[in-house]
Scaffold this motif. Structure first.
Motif, PDB file in Angstrom:
ATOM      1  N   THR A  32      33.788  61.699  28.352  1.00 42.90           N
ATOM      2  CA  THR A  32      32.622  61.311  29.132  1.00 42.90           C
ATOM      3  C   THR A  32      32.746  59.856  29.571  1.00 42.90           C
ATOM      4  N   TRP A  33      32.424  59.589  30.844  1.00 41.01           N
ATOM      5  CA  TRP A  33      32.556  58.243  31.393  1.00 41.01           C
ATOM      6  C   TRP A  33      31.369  57.935  32.308  1.00 41.01           C
ATOM      7  N   ILE A  34      31.105  56.655  32.494  1.00 36.52           N
ATOM      8  CA  ILE A  34      30.097  56.212  33.459  1.00 36.52           C
ATOM      9  C   ILE A  34      30.804  55.286  34.447  1.00 36.52           C
ATOM     10  N   ARG A  35      30.830  55.687  35.713  1.00 33.77           N
ATOM     11  CA  ARG A  35      31.508  54.913  36.754  1.00 33.77           C
ATOM     12  C   ARG A  35      30.504  54.022  37.485  1.00 33.77           C
ATOM     13  N   ILE A  36      30.918  52.782  37.739  1.00 34.80           N
ATOM     14  CA  ILE A  36      30.038  51.795  38.354  1.00 34.80           C
ATOM     15  C   ILE A  36      30.759  51.059  39.482  1.00 34.80           C
ATOM     16  N   ASN A  37      29.996  50.335  40.296  1.00 32.89           N
ATOM     17  CA  ASN A  37      30.553  49.328  41.194  1.00 32.89           C
ATOM     18  C   ASN A  37      30.891  48.117  40.324  1.00 32.89           C
ATOM     19  N   GLN A  38      32.167  47.871  40.101  1.00 32.20           N
ATOM     20  CA  GLN A  38      32.577  46.817  39.169  1.00 32.20           C
ATOM     21  C   GLN A  38      32.178  45.426  39.648  1.00 32.20           C
ATOM     22  N   LEU A  39      32.048  45.265  40.950  1.00 26.01           N
ATOM     23  CA  LEU A  39      31.669  43.952  41.469  1.00 26.01           C
ATOM     24  C   LEU A  39      30.228  43.631  41.106  1.00 26.01           C
ATOM     25  N   GLY A  40      29.387  44.653  41.078  1.00 27.48           N
ATOM     26  CA  GLY A  40      27.982  44.492  40.723  1.00 27.48           C
ATOM     27  C   GLY A  40      27.069  44.995  41.820  1.00 27.48           C
ATOM     28  N   TYR A  41      25.778  44.681  41.691  1.00 22.81           N
ATOM     29  CA  TYR A  41      24.759  45.226  42.581  1.00 22.81           C
ATOM     30  C   TYR A  41      23.820  44.124  43.056  1.00 22.81           C
ATOM     31  N   LEU A  42      23.396  44.220  44.301  1.00 22.16           N
ATOM     32  CA  LEU A  42      22.380  43.317  44.821  1.00 22.16           C
ATOM     33  C   LEU A  42      21.018  43.706  44.250  1.00 22.16           C
ATOM     34  N   SER A 493      38.786  49.705  41.036  1.00 18.82           N
ATOM     35  CA  SER A 493      38.594  49.127  42.364  1.00 18.82           C
ATOM     36  C   SER A 493      39.825  49.421  43.207  1.00 18.82           C
ATOM     37  N   MET A 494      39.627  49.574  44.495  1.00 22.13           N
ATOM     38  CA  MET A 494      40.724  49.849  45.410  1.00 22.13           C
ATOM     39  C   MET A 494      41.203  48.585  46.136  1.00 22.13           C
ATOM     40  N   VAL A 495      40.765  47.424  45.649  1.00 21.94           N
ATOM     41  CA  VAL A 495      41.132  46.144  46.256  1.00 21.94           C
ATOM     42  C   VAL A 495      41.854  45.311  45.210  1.00 21.94           C
ATOM     43  N   TYR A 496      43.060  44.898  45.513  1.00 20.93           N
ATOM     44  CA  TYR A 496      43.859  44.147  44.541  1.00 20.93           C
ATOM     45  C   TYR A 496      43.128  42.859  44.150  1.00 20.93           C
ATOM     46  N   GLY A 497      42.869  42.723  42.855  1.00 27.09           N
ATOM     47  CA  GLY A 497      42.288  41.493  42.328  1.00 27.09           C
ATOM     48  C   GLY A 497      40.794  41.335  42.502  1.00 27.09           C
ATOM     49  N   LEU A 498      40.112  42.374  42.961  1.00 24.28           N
ATOM     50  CA  LEU A 498      38.669  42.277  43.176  1.00 24.28           C
ATOM     51  C   LEU A 498      37.959  43.420  42.470  1.00 24.28           C
ATOM     52  N   PRO A 499      37.127  43.108  41.431  1.00 23.19           N
ATOM     53  CA  PRO A 499      36.820  41.768  40.915  1.00 23.19           C
ATOM     54  C   PRO A 499      37.933  41.241  40.015  1.00 23.19           C
ATOM     55  N   ALA A 500      37.865  39.923  39.737  1.00 27.41           N
ATOM     56  CA  ALA A 500      38.965  39.243  39.051  1.00 27.41           C
ATOM     57  C   ALA A 500      39.271  39.845  37.688  1.00 27.41           C
ATOM     58  N   LYS A 501      38.248  40.256  36.940  1.00 25.70           N
ATOM     59  CA  LYS A 501      38.470  40.777  35.589  1.00 25.70           C
ATOM     60  C   LYS A 501      38.237  42.278  35.514  1.00 25.70           C
TER      61      LYS A 501
END
Length: 598
Positions: A32-42, A493-501
């Motif tokens: 079981t997993w919970i997937r999120i926008n790793q960058l965060g949310y407005l 994330s599908m963007v290299y290095g974003l987010p940094a961690k």
């Protein structure tokens, strides 16, 4: 009274039951997993995560937990069960959009816990500028990342009115997809998106680099410098009113990994072929491509030049006038032979098989202020054909959405404007008809460069919302953004290095990374493909154990592995489109800040 033997048996059974409970719990956790926008949310934006399980179980609620105090700050109903998707047997959308307090949190459902994420007005701050790192790294000519020059001998002509092998100076531009081919269509589209991002969201961009891409300040936003790098190359590719070139190099580029300055794959030293646009079919291995005319590429030139002239009007009037002149001549070149220009290939069957051109003509005609012509072109292809379908050929409908509708709509009388905006709505509805049936709201087909389509579709939703103030597709729009930033079956994330961690690509299909371990910061990778596509592509092999093996399925696969060029190759044009999308999100955060200050 129990005997000592009975007591001993009791304690054995008790500890065995505890052990089994712990094992069962651990096994459930791993399923079981919970997937999120790793960058965060407005804070004022749509905030959704997806709970997914390999077990067919049901959940009723979820908790939002303060990551610093570990206290529950919000409980929400899990809502509708969406059922199986990809590798999962059960999925739910977890919406916490009505919670808007700034902070760092994680989501919890029973034993499953998401990574920590931010809710903050600044979660997108600097992300568009970050992606410009990849654009600078892909420069041909002087490359600021390598602090060296490459491809300085380009190139010798083919298919032109001049003798074959005539030398022309076309040094510059960007490498296309972490390899070294250069295509006018993708470069013109990338240039247009960069210019448009600056025009629409200038305040989000900063000045930390010089025009040559080295660190420094030149009193001009870095995105303007990058867009001019693209424009300067397009000017070289259209040196005369009746001359226009379509590409530098061809698939012989794929002969092996090398640094760009060591590129000598064509049997003529360091010189590479330059293909002229003649409106006729050109080489494609044993076959010819399906070129039918001059319009698709030339119209993209015209639109980019016209927007460039507008952006540089107050910055460099002489340059602006030149771009205006070139926009007019490119438009005339597009009309020479109405039809599509495809790319040429020598060894492999893979090309940019663009099959539509009236959308490009609509955009160019709009910028030429030929609004009646533009409206007629709009009516010929009101909806970009891939929208709502399950598949398409590689780059068949490029640039993936109709850019002309956005520019044209604001210039038309009210009735015609409603018609053009309605085309956007119809296309979005087609995707929504598919997306609403799965928890990821996925309605974009998993074809090659699916992330480029995802980015473009999010832009169509954004433009529709801004043209109409109709927010009915806002959650669908955000789902496509979230997908790119980790809210997907692989949780990456599908963007290299974003987010940094965060969990982002580390082993892309790039010579720079493969040979020198250089990061491809900010590069948007191709993205997941149907399992069937992956199985049938030529020359693909995985070099390392698949860390996402648990999340692959017959439906769709993604590999963070150098050997998978179909899902893990960064692309220049996709990254440029992403720059616009991220700038739009940062701008939304800035607007919210201003509203809260009042």
């Amino acid at each position: 009274m129990n005997s000592p033997v009975q007591k001993r048996l009791y304690f054995i059974l008790f500890f065995l039951s505890i052990f089994l409970i712990n094992v069962t719990t651990a096994q459930a956790e791993e399923q079981t997993w919970i997937r999120i926008n790793q960058l965060g949310y407005l804070p004022e934006g749509v905030k959704v995560a997806v709970w997914c399980s390999k077990q067919n179980q049901e959940i009723n609620e979820f908790e939002l937990v303060n990551a610093r105090t570990n206290k529950v700050v919000y409980r929400g109903a899990a809502g509708k069960a969406f059922g199986a998707y990809g590798p999962f047997s059960q999925t739910y959308r977890l919406s916490f959009s009505d919670f808007n307090k700034t902070g760092r949190y994680y989501l919890r459902v029973n034993q499953a816990r998401s990574p920590a994420f931010k809710i903050n007005k600044d979660v997108y701050k600097g992300t568009a500028d970050f992606c410009l790192r990849y654009m600078r790294q892909q420069r041909s000519g002087f490359n600021p990342f390598l602090q060296d020059s490459c491809h300085t001998h380009d190139g010798y002509t083919l298919y032109g009115p001049m003798s074959d092998s005539t030398h022309v100076d076309v040094v510059g531009g960007w490498h296309d997809a972490s390899d070294y081919l250069q295509y006018a269509a993708t470069s013109a589209n990338a240039t247009y998106h960069l210019l448009l991002a600056y025009r629409d969201f200038a305040p989000v961009f900063t000045d930390h680099y010089l025009a040559n891409g080295l660190k420094g300040k030149n009193k001009q936003a870095d995105i303007v410098d990058e867009a001019r790098w693209g424009l300067d190359w397009l000017l070289k590719m259209h040196p005369k009113a009746d001359w226009m070139f379509n590409q530098i190099a061809d698939d012989r580029d794929h002969s092996g990994m090398r640094l760009p300055k060591e590129d000598s794959a064509y049997g003529r030293g360091y010189e590479r072929p330059v293909y002229f646009i003649n409106g006729e079919p050109q080489q494609r291995g044993k076959f010819l491509n399906n070129t039918t005319g001059t319009s698709s590429t030339a119209a993209k030139f015209s639109g980019a030049f016209a927007l460039g002239a507008q952006v540089f009007q107050q910055k460099d009037q002489v340059y602006s006038q030149l771009l205006n002149q070139k926009s007019v001549s490119a438009y005339a070149f597009a009309l020479k032979k109405p039809g599509v220009t495809q790319t040429a290939s020598v060894k492999a069957p893979y090309i940019y098989a663009e099959d539509n051109w009236v959308d490009d003509m609509e955009l160019a005609a709009t910028w030429q202020n030929r609004l009646e012509d533009a409206f007629n072109y709009a009516k010929q292809e009101p909806i970009t054909p891939w929208l709502g379908t399950d598949t398409a050929k590689h780059y068949q409908y490029y640039p993936f959405i109709n850019l002309g509708h956005y520019e044209l709509a604001s210039r038309l009388p009210e009735n015609s404007q409603k018609t053009v905006i309605g085309y956007y709505q119809q296309g979005i509805n087609r995707v929504w008809a598919k997306a609403q049936h799965n928890a990821f709201y996925r309605g974009v087909p998993f074809i090659w460069c699916s992330n480029n389509l995802t980015t473009s579709f999010a832009l169509q939703c954004y433009w529709y919302r801004n043209l109409t103030n109709d927010a009915q597709f806002l959650e669908l729009e955000q789902a496509n953004i979230d997908w790119l930033l980790g809210l997907n079956p692989w949780g990456t994330s599908m963007v290299y290095g974003l987010p940094a961690k965060g969990d982002t690509p580390v082993d892309p299909h790039s010579s720079l990374t493969h040979l020198k371990n250089y990061p491809t910061d900010g590069g948007l990778i191709d993205g997941p493909v149907y399992g069937q596509i992956f199985k049938n592509l030529l020359g693909i092999q995985l070099y390392n154990p698949d860390e996402y093996a648990a999340f692959q399925s017959d439906l769709v696969v993604y590999h963070d592995d150098f050997g998978d060029y179909s899902t893990n190759e960064p692309t220049m044009d996709g990254t440029a489109s992403l720059v616009y999308l991220l700038a739009a999100q940062e701008s939304e955060g800035k607007k919210a800040k201003r509203r809260n200050r009042k």
